[in-house]
Every structure is written in C-alpha cells, then in structure tokens.
Design an enzyme around this catalytic site. Sequence first.
Site, mmCIF file in Angstrom:
data_model
loop_
_atom_site.group_PDB
_atom_site.id
_atom_site.type_symbol
_atom_site.label_atom_id
_atom_site.label_comp_id
_atom_site.label_asym_id
_atom_site.label_seq_id
_atom_site.Cartn_x
_atom_site.Cartn_y
_atom_site.Cartn_z
ATOM 1 N N ASP A 359 0.827 -1.205 0.000
ATOM 2 C CA ASP A 359 0.000 0.000 0.000
ATOM 3 C C ASP A 359 0.863 1.257 0.000
ATOM 4 O O ASP A 359 0.608 2.205 -0.749
ATOM 5 C CB ASP A 359 -0.912 -0.019 1.227
ATOM 6 C CG ASP A 359 -2.334 0.397 0.904
ATOM 7 O OD1 ASP A 359 -2.713 0.291 -0.275
ATOM 8 O OD2 ASP A 359 -3.066 0.808 1.816
ATOM 9 N N ASP A 421 -9.161 -2.786 2.717
ATOM 10 C CA ASP A 421 -9.050 -2.191 4.045
ATOM 11 C C ASP A 421 -10.007 -2.838 5.040
ATOM 12 O O ASP A 421 -9.922 -2.576 6.245
ATOM 13 C CB ASP A 421 -9.327 -0.684 3.965
ATOM 14 C CG ASP A 421 -8.378 0.018 3.011
ATOM 15 O OD1 ASP A 421 -7.216 -0.413 2.929
ATOM 16 O OD2 ASP A 421 -8.796 0.974 2.328
#
Length: 592
Positions: A359, A421
């Site tokens: 990420d 997420d």
Amino acid sequence: MAAAVAAALARLLAAFLLLAAQVACEYGMVHVVSQAGGPEGKDYCILYNPQWAHLPHDLSKASFLQLRNWTASLLCSAADLPARGFSNQIPLVARGNCTFYEKVRLAQGSGARGLLIVSRERLVPPGGNKTQYDEIGIPVALLSYKDMLDIFTRFGRTVRAALYAPKEPVLDYNMVIIFIMAVGTVAIGGYWAGSRDVKKRYMKHKRDDGPEKQEDEAVDVTPVMTCVFVVMCCSMLVLLYYFYDLLVYVVIGIFCLASATGLYSCLAPCVRRLPFGKCRIPNNSLPYFHKRPQARMLLLALFCVAVSVVWGVFRNEDQWAWVLQDALGIAFCLYMLKTIRLPTFKACTLLLLVLFLYDIFFVFITPFLTKSGSSIMVEVATGPSDSATREKLPMVLKVPRLNSSPLALCDRPFSLLGFGDILVPGLLVAYCHRFDIQVQSSRVYFVACTIAYGVGLLVTFVALALMQRGQPALLYLVPCTLVTSCAVALWRRELGVFWTGSGFAKVLPPSPWAPAPADGPQPPKDSATPLSPQPPSEEPATSPWPAEQSPKSRTSEEMGAGAPMREPGSPAESEGRDQAQPSPVTQPGASA
C-alpha cells in the site's frame, strides 16, 4: 548502524513531504452573472491547479471580471491573441495543440486576470513544472464544453464571472456511515468466521440432509500463497494503470459473480430456517440441478443473481446504485472472511506487513516513478483522469457526501473505502476469534482487535482531514491491529501459542453444535457379536480408524462407565458417545 537507519527514515520522510506538496488539482467554481442584468447568477464547476495561483474561498472576496469567449482560438501562439489583448478579462479558449503553460503564458502576457480552458473531453488537471508555476501568477482552470454552452445560452454574450474555491467540511457525515459499515463487517465477519470454523471442526463427519446444506470449505493461507497473492495484486494494479479501459469491465464482471455468490452465502442460513419451500425439484440430468436442490434455495440463487445483474446494469446511477454496491460489497467481504483462513498469527503478520508495504509503495513511491507524477493506487481507485469509459472499479464501499456544498456540482460526490481495508485486517480479527474460542479466553483477543480496527479507521479519517487527500488506510490499520493483538498475547503470556496457533490443540468442552448421535460415521462392527473393549493389538485390520484413535481402544470410562456395547446407531451406544470426550479425530488440532 543507527546513523544509517536515521538517514533512511529521513529520506522516507522527505519523500512523504514531497508527495504531500504535489497537489494535482482541486475543484472550484466560476460564478457567472449577466453584465446587462437578468437571470440570477449561477455556479459552474471548474478544475484548477492551485500551484499556478490560489483562488479565494469566499465569493465575496472574488473579483467579477468580463468573461470573453475566445474558443475559436487555441491560444498557442501570439497570432492567436486579439489586437487589444485580454486586459482585465478572463478569456475562454479551446483545449489542445499546445501545453497549458503556453496558453496561460500568452494570456498573462496580454493582460488576462485568469484563464478558462474549455474541454470537450473529461477534465484533467492543468499541470506544469516548478519553474513554470513560479513564472505564472494568474489562475488557470478547465471548464466543460457543455457548461460553456449553457453560460452563453442562459446569460447572453456579455457576461461577468468570478473564480473561487469554496471550502469543504473537514469531515463529512458520510464518514459515520462508512465507519459503521466497515467496523460492523469486520466484527460480524470475524465472529462468523471463528464460530463457523469451530463448528465445522466439531461437525466434521456430519452428513447433511441435502446437497445445498454443504458449506464451502475454508482455505488456509500459506506463505507461498501470500507471496503469489501479492505478486498478482501488483501485476493487476499495474495492468489496470496502463489498460484501465479494457480491464475495468473484467473487474466489474468478476465483482458481479463474486458478490452474487457472497450474497447467497450470507442469506442461505436464514432461508434454511424458513418453514416452507423445502420441496425439491424433480429428477433431472442437468448440471447442479441433478442434485435436486430445494425450491427455496433455487429461488434464493435467482434472487442473488438478479440483484447483481440490476447493479451491473444501473451501476452508474449515482442516486441509488451505491446502496446496492455497498450491500453486495459487504456480502462479498463476509463471504471472503469466512472462506479464507489464516492458520497462525505468523501468517497474519506476514500477510498484513507485506500488504502494508504494498500500500505504501503504490501510494507514496509510485508518483516518483510515473511520468504524470500521479499515484498508481489513487489513479486506479478513482479512475484515470483520461479514461474514455469513465467507469469506476466497484471494489469499494461508497457513500455520497451528506454535507451541502457548492462543490456538489462537481464530479466528486462520494467517499470511498476499499475492500482490502476491510478484508486484510478482518482476517486477523477472524483468527483472534478462533483463538479465543480454542483457549477459552472470553473473546478478549477478538474484542481487542476489533476495537483496534475501529481506532485505526478513526486515525485514517483524521489523516484524511488533515492532508485533504486520499489515504492508504492499511498504513494505520495494520499497526493498530497487529500491535494490539501482540500486546494482548504478551499480557496473557500466550505469545508463543498465539504466534504458532498451537492453542488449537487444546481439548474443548462439548460444543452446542455437536452432531446428532446417529449421524456420525461409525467404525465397522459385527452386528452378531456383542462388542467389548479390546486392546489396540486386537483392532481389526479393516478398521478405517487409526490404531491410536480407534474407538475400541478407549477405556470403559471413556465409553461411559459400565454401559453395555450395542450395535452402531443404537440409543445406548449414542448416549455413551455423547458422554465421552471428543475423539482426537474430531478435535481441531491437526489442521490448525
């Protein structure tokens, strides 16, 4: 060594600050009124780059200037300028044939106080480099061709305009909805996954009364699978960056299939509790249907497919399609959380840390590697600015902004949270719940990890408000959940078993989901001869039970003290089995 680490951290901090300084674009407004009086003024959306020049936040502080229609010219050379220039005017020019810098340089040199570039295509940020930004002192923005036509149709050819950029609320109320959906999905998915895993271990040998009752087997994630998964994610993200308009439809199709499956998986337990619709379809030779599913399960499958198809057809209806997308997305996440299983905290740590670095790289590092200076992750998640299809990836929860703002006219009405997420920390929450049940810890790991996820999400929202740009949520969620889980294990002095998952070998109390006495698989017995406890050496060679786990090798206390042996399935034998400790074959130790 310490100096080298400090230097590396300093470089990373510098890179982060440089990225934070690269503001690609912002939305603003152009307020137009008729110079000769007439209809009330109207706002139109523009896309501007504050690195050329900043706009005032209040309309009352903006200057109204004459808006001059010069769209017949591209303004790429001095020959395109009017004889008297653009003194104290805001010219409208067509997009194309030269850079934004060349257009705004000519406009500024001729006395213009701003520049609006009319685009027939999707609005893109009017970019430049630092030297060009320092040279230019007037605002430059893009206006859609449709809005330009509406301006001169509504107000005539003599109009005045003011450019401004109203402030948006730091946080929108839709963040509350996203928070509830995300934390609720993680909590429910983690709880369901843990309970389902233990239930399946106890009911390993249960025979279902129909094929539609068979649940999907959980998939244990290995380190090799983690590495392959991350490589696939990187490859897919890069491919989407370069071939977005082609692959976006592939992703939409995959989402439709996966979300329909997830919705079916979530609703099936509820439908099976209904007292009607238990009849089965007639005998046939069709694929899947030859198993004669129940009518209610067939109707449920049709309903789930229909919901997915409706979303696929109307996915761009911003007024209501987001509700379907969120419902399908939550169902998909719940399905994945109960299907994918991380067997140890070591596997959880590996997966979360690798995706944490993934990420950070694709959000903070890739802007230094791309020609446009844009983040690959942000470009793919929000849709490239030059995309011809204007499609968006559906792998997000999305909620429209609830606060009223003039910028609602612009194409930025939603707040987003990616499925990753939710799923990545959710797998850790599911592991914590399974471990809680196995070591009988009153779900302290599960509760602590769920709260840590909520705190990490709140930190993400705070960072979003402070930086006013999209954030990689895993940057905050991974440390919060991993550190909290590890701290609980240290506090309980269970870090060793928590790390390796060896707590799953502990003997559990009888489960409320224990199978019916007559349904479990039985070892072959001679119905003509009463059975009695025998030593392991006398175990028949044909028994499917391992010698050290054979039911015949149990003591009379294990089989129910003094209980006479009966034929398989007899009430007395079933009662004896119910009183016995669970067999090692059915204990959740080997696969943990």
